[in-house]
Design a protein around this motif. Sequence first.
Motif, PDB file in Angstrom:
ATOM      1  N   LEU A   1      33.267  39.950  35.526  1.00 30.28           N
ATOM      2  CA  LEU A   1      33.506  41.117  34.917  1.00 30.28           C
ATOM      3  C   LEU A   1      32.096  41.635  34.944  1.00 30.28           C
ATOM      4  O   LEU A   1      32.043  43.053  35.804  1.00 30.28           O
ATOM      5  CB  LEU A   1      33.487  40.881  33.517  1.00 30.28           C
TER       6      LEU A   1
ATOM      7  N   THR B   1      44.005  40.227  40.811  1.00 33.72           N
ATOM      8  CA  THR B   1      43.209  41.027  39.787  1.00 33.72           C
ATOM      9  C   THR B   1      43.145  40.610  38.641  1.00 33.72           C
ATOM     10  O   THR B   1      42.199  40.735  37.832  1.00 33.72           O
ATOM     11  CB  THR B   1      43.812  42.565  39.668  1.00 33.72           C
ATOM     12  N   THR B   2      44.053  39.662  38.343  1.00 30.63           N
ATOM     13  CA  THR B   2      44.064  39.031  36.866  1.00 30.63           C
ATOM     14  C   THR B   2      44.644  37.577  37.065  1.00 30.63           C
ATOM     15  O   THR B   2      45.440  37.222  37.843  1.00 30.63           O
ATOM     16  CB  THR B   2      44.959  39.662  35.887  1.00 30.63           C
TER      17      THR B   2
ATOM     18  N   ILE C   1      35.101  33.980  33.659  1.00 32.02           N
ATOM     19  CA  ILE C   1      35.446  35.420  33.345  1.00 32.02           C
ATOM     20  C   ILE C   1      34.354  36.207  33.392  1.00 32.02           C
ATOM     21  O   ILE C   1      34.347  37.394  33.941  1.00 32.02           O
ATOM     22  CB  ILE C   1      36.310  35.546  32.112  1.00 32.02           C
ATOM     23  N   ILE C   2      33.271  35.826  32.522  1.00 30.45           N
ATOM     24  CA  ILE C   2      32.211  37.093  32.190  1.00 30.45           C
ATOM     25  C   ILE C   2      31.234  37.247  33.589  1.00 30.45           C
ATOM     26  O   ILE C   2      31.192  38.430  33.925  1.00 30.45           O
ATOM     27  CB  ILE C   2      31.133  36.372  31.236  1.00 30.45           C
TER      28      ILE C   2
ATOM     29  N   GLY D   1      31.849  42.624  38.869  1.00 28.46           N
ATOM     30  CA  GLY D   1      32.926  43.606  39.528  1.00 28.46           C
ATOM     31  C   GLY D   1      33.977  42.968  40.418  1.00 28.46           C
ATOM     32  O   GLY D   1      34.231  43.504  41.179  1.00 28.46           O
TER      33      GLY D   1
ATOM     34  N   SER E   1      37.007  39.765  41.605  1.00 27.79           N
ATOM     35  CA  SER E   1      38.345  39.416  41.270  1.00 27.79           C
ATOM     36  C   SER E   1      38.382  37.927  41.280  1.00 27.79           C
ATOM     37  O   SER E   1      37.416  37.273  41.990  1.00 27.79           O
ATOM     38  CB  SER E   1      39.429  39.955  42.306  1.00 27.79           C
TER      39      SER E   1
END
Length: 280
Positions: free
Chosen positions: A177, A187-188, A173-174, A180, A182
């Motif tokens: 993020l 998108t999630t 995840i990090i 930027g 996916s």
Amino acid sequence: MKKIDYICFLIVILTLVIAGIGIFYSTGGERFIVENIYGESVEIFGDGIYKYNSVLAAGANKGTDFIMIIVALLFAFVTIIRKKAAKYRYLHVGLLSGLLYYSLCLVFGVTFNELFLIYVLLFSCALFAMIFLLSELINEDNLSEELKKESLIGTAIFIIICAFSVLVWLPYIIPALIAGQSFEIYTTEPTFVIDFGIILPVFLGCGIGILRKESLGYKLAPIPLTLMPIIGFVVIGQSIFQTAMGIDIPIKELIGLVISFIVLGAVAIYLNRRFLKHVK
């Protein structure tokens, strides 16, 4: 037979239909490459009900489908015998938590397809069945007096460890993020949402409740102690199907995710058997 039993058998039928189609249905399509909204190239599976999912996701979905067929059959069997003893009602709720997790991943994680309304129906049935059955279980007086005298510190600590096992997703995840990016075409990733938003607080609350010898902590115990083995088997199924589809699983991921969840699942089975001995 109670009305809730009919809902449980409907959950079984829906799961078998969804999982069967997921594994065996084929449109004869082939893989193709697309560019997502972040400009990244993603290989799409192109065949069956998961034709618009990535190859990686399609393999994971098929592996999950296979395990969920087994879980659904066990759930059907326990639905039949759950009235015989309280320990079966605990196991019943635990198995249902796995099917509810499965339905959440389907409605939020699989790209829109012909089974969407069936996914939603499964999710709705599993959610309301969980609310009803868990409420029924919490209100029952089915814990022996010896339970609170028994030292379940190890079980409580294990459940808390399982709660924080979701932190294995942070290395994915990090960096995404920061960069930027996916996850493939999404998108999630719904698994991240479910694990951090539901699994972590429920497991943590359950573990702390057992340490404090609170009734609710004991009543919630079958959820993590049954769900963790299910997740362990799901990870195995996903790895097998992904490997069969030509996906190379890095050793780091194999050790960090697959083996760790298998070990947690094996320990959970032992602790669950020990815990259920204290149910009236």
